[in-house]
Design a protein around this motif. Structure first.
Motif, PDB file in Angstrom:
ATOM      1  N   ALA A 264      48.995  48.126  48.053  1.00  0.00           N
ATOM      2  CA  ALA A 264      48.869  47.923  46.608  1.00  0.00           C
ATOM      3  C   ALA A 264      49.807  46.839  46.096  1.00  0.00           C
ATOM      4  O   ALA A 264      49.612  46.307  45.004  1.00  0.00           O
ATOM      5  CB  ALA A 264      49.132  49.235  45.880  1.00  0.00           C
ATOM      6  N   ASP A 265      50.841  46.514  46.874  1.00  0.00           N
ATOM      7  CA  ASP A 265      51.802  45.523  46.418  1.00  0.00           C
ATOM      8  C   ASP A 265      51.362  44.099  46.733  1.00  0.00           C
ATOM      9  O   ASP A 265      52.059  43.141  46.421  1.00  0.00           O
ATOM     10  CB  ASP A 265      53.176  45.792  47.040  1.00  0.00           C
ATOM     11  CG  ASP A 265      53.133  45.789  48.566  1.00  0.00           C
ATOM     12  OD1 ASP A 265      52.065  46.126  49.119  1.00  0.00           O
ATOM     13  OD2 ASP A 265      54.149  45.437  49.185  1.00  0.00           O
ATOM     14  N   ILE A 266      50.199  43.943  47.370  1.00  0.00           N
ATOM     15  CA  ILE A 266      49.686  42.612  47.704  1.00  0.00           C
ATOM     16  C   ILE A 266      48.573  42.278  46.722  1.00  0.00           C
ATOM     17  O   ILE A 266      47.497  42.888  46.749  1.00  0.00           O
ATOM     18  CB  ILE A 266      49.151  42.557  49.141  1.00  0.00           C
ATOM     19  CG1 ILE A 266      50.256  42.940  50.137  1.00  0.00           C
ATOM     20  CG2 ILE A 266      48.618  41.157  49.454  1.00  0.00           C
ATOM     21  CD1 ILE A 266      49.803  42.991  51.574  1.00  0.00           C
ATOM     22  N   PRO A 267      48.781  41.317  45.825  1.00  0.00           N
ATOM     23  CA  PRO A 267      47.753  41.003  44.820  1.00  0.00           C
ATOM     24  C   PRO A 267      46.583  40.246  45.429  1.00  0.00           C
ATOM     25  O   PRO A 267      46.715  39.557  46.436  1.00  0.00           O
ATOM     26  CB  PRO A 267      48.513  40.126  43.815  1.00  0.00           C
ATOM     27  CG  PRO A 267      49.585  39.481  44.630  1.00  0.00           C
ATOM     28  CD  PRO A 267      49.998  40.505  45.656  1.00  0.00           C
ATOM     29  N   GLY A 268      45.424  40.406  44.795  1.00  0.00           N
ATOM     30  CA  GLY A 268      44.260  39.619  45.155  1.00  0.00           C
ATOM     31  C   GLY A 268      43.356  40.198  46.212  1.00  0.00           C
ATOM     32  O   GLY A 268      42.336  39.584  46.562  1.00  0.00           O
ATOM     33  N   LEU A 269      43.672  41.362  46.762  1.00  0.00           N
ATOM     34  CA  LEU A 269      42.826  41.956  47.790  1.00  0.00           C
ATOM     35  C   LEU A 269      41.579  42.583  47.166  1.00  0.00           C
ATOM     36  O   LEU A 269      41.628  43.148  46.075  1.00  0.00           O
ATOM     37  CB  LEU A 269      43.592  43.024  48.572  1.00  0.00           C
ATOM     38  CG  LEU A 269      44.832  42.576  49.339  1.00  0.00           C
ATOM     39  CD1 LEU A 269      45.424  43.750  50.109  1.00  0.00           C
ATOM     40  CD2 LEU A 269      44.498  41.427  50.275  1.00  0.00           C
ATOM     41  N   ILE A 270      40.457  42.475  47.868  1.00  0.00           N
ATOM     42  CA  ILE A 270      39.207  43.108  47.448  1.00  0.00           C
ATOM     43  C   ILE A 270      38.933  44.247  48.415  1.00  0.00           C
ATOM     44  O   ILE A 270      38.596  44.032  49.580  1.00  0.00           O
ATOM     45  CB  ILE A 270      38.033  42.094  47.466  1.00  0.00           C
ATOM     46  CG1 ILE A 270      38.367  40.865  46.617  1.00  0.00           C
ATOM     47  CG2 ILE A 270      36.753  42.768  46.981  1.00  0.00           C
ATOM     48  CD1 ILE A 270      38.613  41.156  45.166  1.00  0.00           C
ATOM     49  N   ARG A 271      39.087  45.470  47.939  1.00  0.00           N
ATOM     50  CA  ARG A 271      38.916  46.657  48.771  1.00  0.00           C
ATOM     51  C   ARG A 271      38.149  47.709  47.997  1.00  0.00           C
ATOM     52  O   ARG A 271      38.085  47.673  46.764  1.00  0.00           O
ATOM     53  CB  ARG A 271      40.286  47.208  49.199  1.00  0.00           C
ATOM     54  CG  ARG A 271      41.064  46.306  50.140  1.00  0.00           C
ATOM     55  CD  ARG A 271      42.550  46.627  50.172  1.00  0.00           C
ATOM     56  NE  ARG A 271      42.831  48.052  50.378  1.00  0.00           N
ATOM     57  CZ  ARG A 271      42.985  48.625  51.565  1.00  0.00           C
ATOM     58  NH1 ARG A 271      42.886  47.899  52.670  1.00  0.00           N
ATOM     59  NH2 ARG A 271      43.231  49.915  51.663  1.00  0.00           N
ATOM     60  N   VAL A 272      37.585  48.671  48.707  1.00  0.00           N
ATOM     61  CA  VAL A 272      36.796  49.700  48.063  1.00  0.00           C
ATOM     62  C   VAL A 272      37.638  50.500  47.075  1.00  0.00           C
ATOM     63  O   VAL A 272      37.119  51.074  46.107  1.00  0.00           O
ATOM     64  CB  VAL A 272      36.140  50.621  49.118  1.00  0.00           C
ATOM     65  CG1 VAL A 272      37.188  51.479  49.816  1.00  0.00           C
ATOM     66  CG2 VAL A 272      35.037  51.473  48.498  1.00  0.00           C
ATOM     67  N   GLU A 273      38.971  50.543  47.299  1.00  0.00           N
ATOM     68  CA  GLU A 273      39.841  51.294  46.409  1.00  0.00           C
ATOM     69  C   GLU A 273      39.963  50.661  45.023  1.00  0.00           C
ATOM     70  O   GLU A 273      40.281  51.347  44.050  1.00  0.00           O
ATOM     71  CB  GLU A 273      41.249  51.438  47.021  1.00  0.00           C
ATOM     72  CG  GLU A 273      41.338  52.388  48.204  1.00  0.00           C
ATOM     73  CD  GLU A 273      40.974  51.702  49.513  1.00  0.00           C
ATOM     74  OE1 GLU A 273      41.019  52.382  50.548  1.00  0.00           O
ATOM     75  OE2 GLU A 273      40.646  50.481  49.501  1.00  0.00           O
ATOM     76  N   ASN A 274      39.745  49.318  44.922  1.00  0.00           N
ATOM     77  CA  ASN A 274      39.954  48.679  43.618  1.00  0.00           C
ATOM     78  C   ASN A 274      38.742  47.904  43.103  1.00  0.00           C
ATOM     79  O   ASN A 274      38.774  47.364  42.008  1.00  0.00           O
ATOM     80  CB  ASN A 274      41.178  47.740  43.665  1.00  0.00           C
ATOM     81  CG  ASN A 274      41.004  46.604  44.660  1.00  0.00           C
ATOM     82  OD1 ASN A 274      39.913  46.295  45.105  1.00  0.00           O
ATOM     83  ND2 ASN A 274      42.122  45.985  45.018  1.00  0.00           N
ATOM     84  N   THR A 275      37.659  47.853  43.891  1.00  0.00           N
ATOM     85  CA  THR A 275      36.485  47.074  43.484  1.00  0.00           C
ATOM     86  C   THR A 275      35.224  47.841  43.838  1.00  0.00           C
ATOM     87  O   THR A 275      35.033  48.244  44.999  1.00  0.00           O
ATOM     88  CB  THR A 275      36.460  45.702  44.183  1.00  0.00           C
ATOM     89  OG1 THR A 275      37.717  45.048  43.986  1.00  0.00           O
ATOM     90  CG2 THR A 275      35.351  44.829  43.621  1.00  0.00           C
ATOM     91  N   GLY A 276      34.360  48.035  42.849  1.00  0.00           N
ATOM     92  CA  GLY A 276      33.129  48.771  43.083  1.00  0.00           C
ATOM     93  C   GLY A 276      32.106  47.980  43.886  1.00  0.00           C
ATOM     94  O   GLY A 276      32.161  46.747  43.968  1.00  0.00           O
ATOM     95  N   ARG A 277      31.147  48.699  44.450  1.00  0.00           N
ATOM     96  CA  ARG A 277      30.136  48.067  45.304  1.00  0.00           C
ATOM     97  C   ARG A 277      29.329  47.023  44.545  1.00  0.00           C
ATOM     98  O   ARG A 277      29.073  45.928  45.053  1.00  0.00           O
ATOM     99  CB  ARG A 277      29.201  49.139  45.871  1.00  0.00           C
ATOM    100  CG  ARG A 277      28.153  48.568  46.835  1.00  0.00           C
ATOM    101  CD  ARG A 277      27.170  49.620  47.261  1.00  0.00           C
ATOM    102  NE  ARG A 277      26.370  50.079  46.115  1.00  0.00           N
ATOM    103  CZ  ARG A 277      25.466  51.055  46.188  1.00  0.00           C
ATOM    104  NH1 ARG A 277      25.288  51.700  47.335  1.00  0.00           N
ATOM    105  NH2 ARG A 277      24.777  51.403  45.117  1.00  0.00           N
ATOM    106  N   ASP A 278      28.903  47.335  43.333  1.00  0.00           N
ATOM    107  CA  ASP A 278      28.078  46.392  42.578  1.00  0.00           C
ATOM    108  C   ASP A 278      28.827  45.096  42.304  1.00  0.00           C
ATOM    109  O   ASP A 278      28.247  44.002  42.360  1.00  0.00           O
ATOM    110  CB  ASP A 278      27.619  47.022  41.264  1.00  0.00           C
ATOM    111  CG  ASP A 278      26.614  48.149  41.477  1.00  0.00           C
ATOM    112  OD1 ASP A 278      26.056  48.235  42.606  1.00  0.00           O
ATOM    113  OD2 ASP A 278      26.390  48.936  40.540  1.00  0.00           O
ATOM    114  N   GLU A 279      30.118  45.214  42.001  1.00  0.00           N
ATOM    115  CA  GLU A 279      30.903  44.005  41.755  1.00  0.00           C
ATOM    116  C   GLU A 279      31.047  43.175  43.031  1.00  0.00           C
ATOM    117  O   GLU A 279      30.953  41.940  43.005  1.00  0.00           O
ATOM    118  CB  GLU A 279      32.289  44.367  41.215  1.00  0.00           C
ATOM    119  CG  GLU A 279      33.146  43.135  40.903  1.00  0.00           C
ATOM    120  CD  GLU A 279      34.515  43.484  40.363  1.00  0.00           C
ATOM    121  OE1 GLU A 279      35.365  42.578  40.325  1.00  0.00           O
ATOM    122  OE2 GLU A 279      34.721  44.656  39.985  1.00  0.00           O
TER     123      GLU A 279
END
Length: 217
Positions: free
Chosen positions: A9-24
């Protein structure tokens, strides 16, 4: 404190299922997918080609790891012979008259990787590196045979000859001048490789040959 140590969580800019929905994510991927791509965008920094070969992977690897076979399937590398340094070979690259090419083979049997470390004109820095991996086609395509993956990376020396004083003639073209044609040229050579391997395998002939039997010497 991060409640889940496995989540960076301390690394900005990652795209993961925990912070980004499938549709997005699907929308982002669609926006990144173009109907066509400029040659420079695809092959400007890295040039990768691939080919299926109807020949067992063990035989393909054994063929590639023996550097003298470069005289068979490449367009212009000929007349390799040992130097005074163990494992280092010198030959002619007839792409440019009078050009010597130095080559060392780095092979890993377990991973079935074969890397050719090469350079024009000198052997101190072998910076032209051809990365090849042989993959059992049964694993990735569900059929007998092999998949060959071949990648070149655009080393800065492709754009600037580090030793112009070693060229056989002042007007000798530099290997980097052909970079835009690497995909096409290597595709032709990969076709040669496929033709040789399949011809020998299908005819029951040994796939690998001794150096003295090579054509074009």
């Amino acid at each position: 404190m991060n409640p889940n140590p496995s989540l960076p969580a301390d690394i900005p800019g990652l795209i993961r299922v925990e912070n980004t929905g499938r549709d997005e994510v699907i929308a982002r991927c669609a926006a990144m997918t173009e109907p066509a791509y400029p040659h420079e965008q695809v092959y400007g920094r890295y040039c990768t080609i691939e080919q299926y070969v109807d020949c067992p992977p063990e035989q393909v690897f054994a063929y590639l790891r023996q550097g003298h076979h470069l005289e068979e399937w490449t367009y212009s590398l000929r007349d390799f012979g040992p130097t005074g340094t163990p494992g280092l070979w010198m030959g002619d690259d007839r792409l440019a008259p009078g050009t010597r090419i130095y080559c060392r083979v780095a092979a890993n049997e377990q991973a079935m990787t074969v890397d050719y470390h090469c350079a024009w004109d000198q052997a101190d820095t072998l910076w032209m590196i051809y990365l090849i991996r042989v993959v059992p086609a049964e694993l990735v395509l569900g059929r007998p045979g092999s998949v060959i993956l071949w990648t070149n990376c655009r080393h800065p020396y492709y754009d600037d000859n580090p030793h112009p004083e070693l060229a056989p003639a002042p007007d000798r073209p530099w290997v980097g001048a052909f970079w835009d044609l690497f995909y096409a040229g290597h595709t032709l050579e990969m076709a040669n490789l496929k033709t040789i391997l399949e011809h020998r395998h299908h005819s029951g002939s040994p796939v690998s040959v001794a150096p003295a039997t090579l054509v074009g010497r």
